[in-house]
Write a protein that holds these residues in place. Structure first.
Motif, PDB file in Angstrom:
ATOM      1  N   GLY A 254      73.798  47.450  12.822  1.00 33.70           N
ATOM      2  CA  GLY A 254      74.734  48.003  11.853  1.00 33.70           C
ATOM      3  C   GLY A 254      76.183  47.874  12.272  1.00 33.70           C
ATOM      4  N   VAL A 255      76.542  46.718  12.856  1.00 35.33           N
ATOM      5  CA  VAL A 255      77.902  46.494  13.356  1.00 35.33           C
ATOM      6  C   VAL A 255      78.517  45.324  12.602  1.00 35.33           C
ATOM      7  CG1 VAL A 255      79.296  45.919  15.380  1.00 35.33           C
ATOM      8  CG2 VAL A 255      77.262  47.358  15.635  1.00 35.33           C
ATOM      9  N   ALA A 256      79.782  45.464  12.226  1.00 32.90           N
ATOM     10  CA  ALA A 256      80.536  44.374  11.606  1.00 32.90           C
ATOM     11  C   ALA A 256      81.481  43.755  12.628  1.00 32.90           C
ATOM     12  CB  ALA A 256      81.324  44.887  10.402  1.00 32.90           C
ATOM     13  N   TRP A 257      81.979  42.539  12.323  1.00 35.70           N
ATOM     14  CA  TRP A 257      82.939  41.900  13.211  1.00 35.70           C
ATOM     15  C   TRP A 257      84.214  42.740  13.357  1.00 35.70           C
ATOM     16  CZ3 TRP A 257      81.388  38.390  16.372  1.00 35.70           C
ATOM     17  CH2 TRP A 257      80.411  37.459  16.022  1.00 35.70           C
ATOM     18  N   SER A 258      84.491  43.572  12.361  1.00 34.21           N
ATOM     19  CA  SER A 258      85.710  44.385  12.392  1.00 34.21           C
ATOM     20  C   SER A 258      85.556  45.670  13.195  1.00 34.21           C
ATOM     21  CB  SER A 258      86.120  44.743  10.957  1.00 34.21           C
ATOM     22  OG  SER A 258      85.070  45.453  10.309  1.00 34.21           O
ATOM     23  N   GLN A 259      84.407  45.876  13.841  1.00 33.63           N
ATOM     24  CA  GLN A 259      84.172  47.097  14.604  1.00 33.63           C
ATOM     25  C   GLN A 259      85.279  47.326  15.632  1.00 33.63           C
ATOM     26  OE1 GLN A 259      81.698  49.536  14.540  1.00 33.63           O
ATOM     27  NE2 GLN A 259      82.944  50.529  16.106  1.00 33.63           N
TER      28      GLN A 259
END
Length: 356
Positions: A254-259
């Motif tokens: 549940g991680v995006a590149w924008s984390q």
């Protein structure tokens, strides 16, 4: 070496440029600074210049350059592809690469030319082996070993490509998804990548996956036609193989590149070429992650032509570090603020487009 979309600065204040979003239509479409044909960047990347042989060993050397990069680091897929291109310049005619194994040693500086020194390990009746050292300022940034084979007849089988997938033409482009965000990383991803990459599942550039599972699929091809040189197509496929291979790890958690606070870097990369293909026709890149542990995640991928031929298999392990403790709590707050700001801006953009 990180993926081209692996670092998107988090929201630090209401003035952060990532909060500003306008649709490509509202901003006049492609920015004036974007290349007219992004695939020309790939042609330049793979056009290495011959350099003087190594002064001690006499080994052939080549020099490659890097297009302007946001953040100043070289995309890992570029160094892989350039290493392969350098090795191919030294092999007998008619022997395309069939496998490569590389380690990323140091981040590359996009402002400094890269020197590729090629060592001949063996030229046999059917196979040729090469070792390539990529360096900047006399320091290694990548070590790659690759093998080339004279085509031969033999046993033949393959796994089956998934059925029932949407056609690539029906999916949004990267520019459709993030081309309107006024953020340098997202602008580069949207307008300056040599490949047209379209996600079958919702992309992870900004938003984390709602459905958490260790899989990912994208369609990809170059924007314009390349020559018929088999070496160029395999080097170009090597370049693109580094694009989204760690996304199954991010999707599972549940991680995006924008984390905010996340650090990602490729550690090693392996690739096997099974059948000839063109990268200027649509290819399906199907990816999974069998494991993540010790701040490392493993991605595996299979590349199919549109008619279902398996043309390559890829594996890569990457470092993925997420903030913990108080930093982790701060990161979660920043991430929530980012998502809220983006949702607000999306609604505003939609309302403006409705008024027009």
């Amino acid at each position: 070496m990180s993926s081209p979309s692996s670092r998107i600065d988090p929201v630090g204040s209401s003035e952060d440029p990532l909060i500003e979003r306008h649709s490509p239509a509202a901003t006049g479409g492609r920015p004036a600074s974007a290349p007219e044909d992004p695939t020309d960047l790939l042609r330049g990347i793979l056009s290495l210049e011959a350099d003087a042989p190594h002064p001690q060993t006499g080994e052939p050397r080549f020099v490659g350059t890097t297009p302007p990069q946001t953040g100043g680091r070289v995309f890992g897929g570029q160094v892989l592809a350039q290493c392969l291109a350098a090795a191919g310049r030294t092999t007998p005619e008619g022997r395309p690469v069939h496998s490569l194994h590389g380690y990323f040693i140091r981040p590359g500086d996009a402002l400094v030319p890269i020197t590729f020194t090629v060592e001949t390990l063996r030229d046999g009746r059917s196979f040729s082996a090469r070792r390539v050292l990529a360096s900047q300022n006399e320091k290694a940034i990548m070590a790659l070993t690759c093998s080339f084979q004279q085509p031969a007849e033999g046993l033949d089988h393959q796994i089956t490509m998934p059925e029932g997938l949407p056609d690539p033409e029906s999916l949004p482009t990267t520019a459709d998804l993030v081309g309107g965000y006024r953020h340098p990383v997202l602008q580069e991803v949207a307008w300056s990548r040599p490949f047209d990459v379209r996600h079958v599942d919702p992309a992870l550039y900004v938003d984390a996956a709602a459905d958490q599972r260790p899989t990912n699929m994208v369609w990809m091809k170059t924007f314009s036609r390349l020559s018929d040189d088999v070496h160029m197509h395999r080097a170009a496929l090597t370049y693109a193989s580094d694009y989204t291979l760690l996304e199954p790890v991010l999707r599972q958690h549940g991680v995006a590149w924008s984390q905010p606070g996340m650090s990602v870097a490729s550690l090693d990369h392996a690739m096997w070429f099974h059948r000839d293909t063109r990268v200027d026709d649509w290819l399906l890149y199907m990816q999974t992650s069998p494991s993540a542990q010790n701040a490392r995640g493993l991605g595996q991928g299979h590349v199919f032509t549109r008619d279902g031929r398996l043309v390559a298999t890829v594996a890569q392990e990457g470092m993925l570090r997420l903030p913990t403790g108080m930093q982790g709590a701060t990161s979660r707050v920043q991430g929530a603020a980012l998502n809220t700001a983006l949702k607000i801006m999306r609604r505003r953009t939609w309302r403006r487009s409705r008024r027009r």
